[in-house]
Enzyme design. Structure first.
Site, PDB file in Angstrom:
ATOM      1  N   THR B 107       0.742  -1.054   0.016  1.00  0.00           N
ATOM      2  CA  THR B 107       0.003  -0.032  -0.015  1.00  0.00           C
ATOM      3  C   THR B 107       0.693   1.267   0.049  1.00  0.00           C
ATOM      4  OG1 THR B 107      -0.086  -0.342   2.520  1.00  0.00           O
ATOM      5  CG2 THR B 107      -2.021  -0.799   1.205  1.00  0.00           C
ATOM      6  N   THR B 183       9.334  -3.297  -0.793  1.00  0.00           N
ATOM      7  CA  THR B 183      10.705  -3.014  -0.950  1.00  0.00           C
ATOM      8  C   THR B 183      11.553  -4.087  -0.834  1.00  0.00           C
ATOM      9  OG1 THR B 183      10.815  -2.852   1.550  1.00  0.00           O
ATOM     10  CG2 THR B 183      10.617  -0.547   0.251  1.00  0.00           C
ATOM     11  N   LYS B 262      18.909  -3.086  -1.396  1.00  0.00           N
ATOM     12  CA  LYS B 262      18.227  -2.794  -0.006  1.00  0.00           C
ATOM     13  C   LYS B 262      19.411  -3.482   0.973  1.00  0.00           C
ATOM     14  CE  LYS B 262      14.481  -3.655   2.701  1.00  0.00           C
ATOM     15  NZ  LYS B 262      13.092  -4.272   2.980  1.00  0.00           N
TER      16      LYS B 262
END
Lengths: 637, 442
Positions: B107, B183, B262
């Site tokens: 979201t 992510t 990441k």
């Protein structure tokens, strides 16, 4: 209304107390950081983006602030903050000791512990929580607090995170310290009590609850570790929440002030109704009156307009004379309008009850009245500044004046140091809470409750008795000591070797009497007192000198015990000075030494100490006298 | 189908079913040890136990009540029918946006109903404008929810579908395209799009959030603004990732899709450019997009070639001390065609693997070397181990990130590359994934 005695019972005065107290259980509520105070050195900056529904609960000033895009700067130290405080890491499991402390309090109050604790997020958008919410959990409901025969109901017991420490603001940047964020706080909400004859009753209830919490040995003590929210109402008024009262004695003053303020607003409402004012039509349209006021004489109005400010105003129906009336010191409708103006960043507000003045004469006032459509019995409210800001501020003021028509409105107020209150914001509706989805519910099993129940702390009186007998203190002194915010320092002092009765009377009686003298005792840090106890323990300072030393420091004349002692001529003797005194005493007592030999040490020590007490360390004196005595004996033989 | 007892299992569910209670109802629970408690019946977390009922009290707090203590459930009021969400005022006409926002899951923005605690994702442009202050002023948006998968559930098939959709949008004349993405694997998708979209005329910006969008402190909103600004205003083309540059909400870093990784589980500045600085940065106060490196300029849509196929027969193997060669044998036997080794230091694996690696290469499997050091380049001529591996035919892949090398191998295989093509193309710089220079100051 007279400013004499109030008849509280007939006012229907009710006060509910919410007591918040930090827990001292090692670490924070959702991470392993230290709970100690720490400054800097790092910092980062954030915005908060609350969803519009969160602001819905009509705090126009907060809405306005959020729209302005307030920026928050968070200052952190390495021991007191980690990625959890920075909102850069999910919360760890709840601190079990904190949870058990809350459960212990619940059991002591006979509250019903919930079977499963759910951590909630309570939206807070003033930046005091990096996440934009405070984590809080309901631990128990119901129960009773006994206060000298009076049964006060307990509503809820919650465990929550303390907010970040407000470090002030500069323009659109608000600064906060992360060291306080996340320290566990217990909140006990009591049912409102009906005040029968004196606000002192409220103080007693708060004090009793404070003692119960302290008796657990699990709560933090000291400045900033405790604060009370007071929910105050009188018959016919909304409930006013006064947030963050830190000191007990202030409670009585605030309750009295609010009782007076609320009953004045009741009278204002009655008068407005007599004058035929209706809530919905109590204020007129907000109009730009810059052209009228540009003709004002010398004064702040002209100066502001000269700098490009706009002037806007509206008519307040039936309010003539009611904005400026001050039946009791600080109780004035206009004062709250000024607070609203301040919340919007304006310097203040001008209303017609103070006019003519500020360079606005009778003629200009008549024009102004005509412009905003104010009749004979109406007042005019004027503000100056950026047109958009002024419009929003005046809208908020008009809303408040409309509310007052129906009686004293529910709202949130802040205490002032002199025991009054100041308007903060309209009372928020129901708390905006939703579940903390990063954590699972925490079941409370019966075996935990059973274990805690078996280990409840002894009752207060029992703790006082044992403290009194353990240290040889009077019951009264022991009671005050156990209740003191500096109790921990007493224990440290005794550990250092200070006589318990000396330490206790310093912590309790001396500080209280200095406060009575009007000195700022709160400015004395724990470290100041530690220095003092160290000096006394080592014999560098006589206990009799302690009040003078504290007075020096509390008045700001000295920054440390050494500085104070120096200023008072109590400075420690140099080695050479001390030696001179010892030699002089020994020289004068050669006969005594010849007669008694080594046993002369006692009387010699007595004489030297009587001359250097408060200025030299006893152990050092002892060593010197012993050495010189030995030398003298060798010479004689 | 919507479950009216969402999350409830076992005894708790049975009890509620017997009482005919539904989530959202106002109920009064009579307790077996006396008294009762009233509130709104709340959904249960899926991972919470099955022996408690969750109630929201009048003061807003949720609590759990043990099923064993509930003697009766009385329903005092049925849940009101859910009002359909109020449409936000329309500020833009559909299909005429400058930037296309493609959703892939997670979201990017949400609203919370504080009465029920329900979090509702929002994605329509008008909802995004009202939820994200300042967004409307940056660019008109079109939005499209392409799929709704958690980032860890993304597969090369999703990359293909996404590449085709982005390709069509780029050809259609959007100023830029923003892809919202979980992510965890965003950097894999960024690499995949980088290879699959050749001659991309506009910027394609992937964006996510490290802190959920249901909190006022979420980085979702600032990241989204930065991404939209880069897509609309950046004078460059190619695939990028837009995320926080530091812990502060001051700058959004724009990383090249083939250089980004990441590097932290939770910090909002988790994404970093490896062996280089960020390509560009967006100042959140001014919304200015500033290039920090020489980047390919925007170009004519005619130059775009979409090559969306990926072949999954590539494997990323992280070496550890003592690793056995049998795993390499097993991969070869399982039909893998490319093996990316994440070796130690300058590009080494233990001697015990050499036999299996030699066999793999003999059977036509591409074996490439990257480093588990993350930063720096492999250099296999320095030590004997490296030289031995070179002799066996292991191909050093420079400073290419191991994840990027894996995606590149899948893509090359997907384009029909044979062993010789692999040996020549894997170590060649196609999209900026390999650099010759590593600056002293990164």
């Amino acid at each position: 209304m007279s400013s004499g005695q109030l008849d509280y019972a007939s006012l229907g005065l009710k006060v509910g107390i919410e007591l918040h107290r930090q827990l001292d259980v090692g670490g924070k509520l959702f991470c392993g950081c230290s709970a100690r105070r720490e400054e800097g050195p790092g910092s980062f900056r954030r915005f908060l983006v609350p969803s519009e529904s969160e602001l819905g609960d009509v705090d126009p000033a907060a809405l306005f602030e959020a729209a302005r895009g307030l920026e928050f700067e968070y200052v952190y130290g390495d021991e007191s903050s980690c990625l959890v405080e920075a909102d850069e890491e999910p919360p760890h499991d709840v601190n079990r000791r904190a949870l058990e402390a809350a459960l212990t309090v619940a059991l002591m109050l006979g509250s019903r512990v919930v079977d499963e604790v759910h951590v909630m997020r309570k939206i807070v958008i003033d930046g005091s929580n990096t996440a934009g919410f405070q984590r809080t959990m309901l631990v128990a409901v119901g129960g009773t607090l006994n206060v000298g025969g009076r049964e006060v109901g307990v509503q809820t017991i919650t465990l929550e995170e303390d907010a970040a420490r407000n470090l002030g603001s500069e323009g659109r940047v608000k600064r906060y310290g992360l060291d306080r964020l996340g320290i566990p706080l217990i909140e006990v909400s009591l049912a409102p009590i009906e005040v029968r004859s004196s606000p002192q009753e409220v103080v007693e209830v708060a004090a009793a609850l404070g003692r119960l919490l302290k008796s657990t040995g699990l709560v933090a003590r000291g400045i900033g570790t405790v604060r009370q929210d007071l929910n105050i109402s009188i018959r016919g008024s909304g409930i006013v929440e006064v947030k963050g009262v830190q000191e007990l004695p202030l409670i009585a003053k605030i309750v009295e002030f609010e009782a007076r303020r609320l009953s004045w607003l009741l009278q204002v409402a009655a008068e407005l109704s007599r004058r035929g004012v209706k809530p919905e039509s109590a204020t007129g349209e907000i109009l730009d009156v810059t052209d009228v006021l540009s003709r004002a004489g010398e004064g702040i109005v002209r100066r502001a307009l000269g700098k490009g400010a706009r002037a806007l105003a509206f008519a307040a129906r039936g309010y003539r004379g009611l904005l400026g009336s001050e039946p009791h010191e600080g109780v004035r409708v206009g004062r709250d309008l000024a607070s609203i103006a301040n919340a919007f960043g304006l310097g203040g507000v001008i209303h017609s009850d103070e006019l003519p003045g500020y360079g606005i004469d009778e003629g200009l006032l008549r024009e102004l009245r005509a412009r905003v459509g104010a009749g004979e019995g109406d007042a005019v409210v004027i503000a100056l500044g950026d047109a958009e800001v002024v419009r929003r501020a005046l809208e908020a003021m008009a809303a408040r004046l409309r509310d007052i028509v129906s009686g004293p409105p529910a709202e949130t107020r802040a205490p002032t140091p002199d025991g009054r209150t100041r308007y903060m914001r309209p009372r928020p509706g129901s708390a905006r809470m939703y579940p903390e989805t990063d954590l699972l519910p925490i079941p409370i099993d019966d075996s935990t409750l059973e274990r805690l129940r078996r280990n409840l702390p002894p009752p207060w009186d029992e703790q006082v008795s044992s403290l009194a007998s353990r240290y040889g203190l009077s019951r009264k002194l022991a009671d005050e000591l156990l209740d003191s915010e500096r109790y921990g320092l007493f224990l440290e002092a005794v550990e250092m070797g200070v006589r318990p009765s000396v330490a206790a009377s310093l912590v309790v009686e001396t500080l209280v009497s200095l406060r009575r003298e009007g000195l700022d005792v709160d400015s004395l840090s724990d470290e100041h007192l530690r220095q003092l106890f160290r000096a006394i323990a080592s014999g560098r300072l006589a206990k009799e000198a302690a009040p003078d030393v504290l007075r020096e420091m509390a008045s700001g004349r000295a920054r440390s015990v050494d500085e104070a002692a120096g200023a008072l001529g109590l400075s420690a003797l140099s080695d050479r000075e001390l030696l001179a005194i010892v030699d002089e005493v020994i020289g004068r007592n050669s006969r005594l030494i010849a007669e008694r030999g080594e046993r002369a040490l006692g009387p010699l020590m007595g004489e030297v100490m009587s001359r250097v007490r408060g200025r030299a360390d006893g152990a050092k004196v002892n060593e010197l006298v012993r050495r010189r005595l030995e030398e003298a004996l060798r010479r004689q033989s | 189908m919507e479950d009216e007892l969402s999350g409830y299992r076992g005894p708790a569910r049975e009890l509620l079913l017997r009482a005919g209670a539904r989530v959202g109802d106002e109920v009064e629970l009579a307790l077996s040890d006396g008294g009762s408690i009233s509130g709104t019946l709340m959904p249960r977390y899926e991972h919470a136990d099955d022996s408690h009922v969750t109630l929201k009290l009048g003061n807003g707090y949720n609590i759990g009540i043990s099923v064993s203590r509930i003697s009766e459930i009385r329903i005092s009021r049925r849940r009101a029918p859910q009002p359909s969400p109020e449409p936000a005022p329309a500020r833009a006409q559909p299909g005429r946006g400058e930037v296309l926002v493609l959703g892939t899951g997670g979201t990017i923005a949400s609203r919370i109903d504080y009465r029920t605690g329900a979090v509702t994702p929002v994605f329509r442009p008008e909802d995004l404008y009202s939820r994200v202050p300042g967004l409307y002023e940056i660019a008109r948006l079109d939005t499209e929810l392409l799929f709704n998968v958690l980032s860890e559930n993304m597969t090369p098939d999703h990359w293909s579908a996404l590449a085709e959709r982005v390709g069509r949008a780029a050809a259609k004349g959007y100023r830029g395209i923003v892809v919202t993405h979980g992510t965890d694997t965003m950097h894999y998708t960024a690499a995949a799009l980088s290879f699959a979209l050749e001659g991309l005329p506009v910027p394609v910006i992937l964006v996510g959030a490290q802190r959920s969008s249901d909190r006022p402190s979420s980085d979702a909103y600032t990241n989204l603004k930065g991404a939209v600004a880069a897509a609309a205003r950046g004078d460059f083309s190619g695939v990028y990732v837009a995320m926080h540059r530091s812990l502060s909400d001051l700058e959004i870093a724009i990383h090249r899709g083939v250089r980004v990784r990441k590097n932290h589980t939770s910090r909002r500045d988790a994404f970093q450019s490896i062996n280089s600085g960020p390509a560009a940065v967006v100042d959140l106060r001014t919304m200015e997009v500033k290039k920090l490196e020489e980047l390919p300029p925007r170009s004519d849509p005619g130059s775009l070639r979409v090559k969306p196929r990926f072949d999954r027969r590539a494997f990323l193997l992280k070496y550890f001390p003592g690793m056995d060669g049998s795993i390499v044998d097993a991969l070869v036997d399982a039909g893998y065609r490319a093996l990316i080794l994440e070796g130690t230091g300058l590009g080494h694996v233990g001697r015990q693997l050499q036999g299996s690696i030699a066999r793999a290469i003999e059977e036509g499997v591409f074996v490439g070397m990257t480093s588990q050091c993350i930063w720096g380049s492999v250099r296999m001529t320095v030590y004997e181990t490296g030289r031995d591996l070179l002799r066996l035919g292991v191909v050093p892949l420079g400073d290419m990130l191991s994840e990027v090398a894996l995606v590149k191998a899948m893509w090359l295989l997907g384009q029909g590359a044979g062993p010789e093509d692999m040996r020549s193309l894997m170590p060649s710089n196609l999209r900026g994934e390999i650099s010759e220079r590593r600056r002293i100051v990164a």
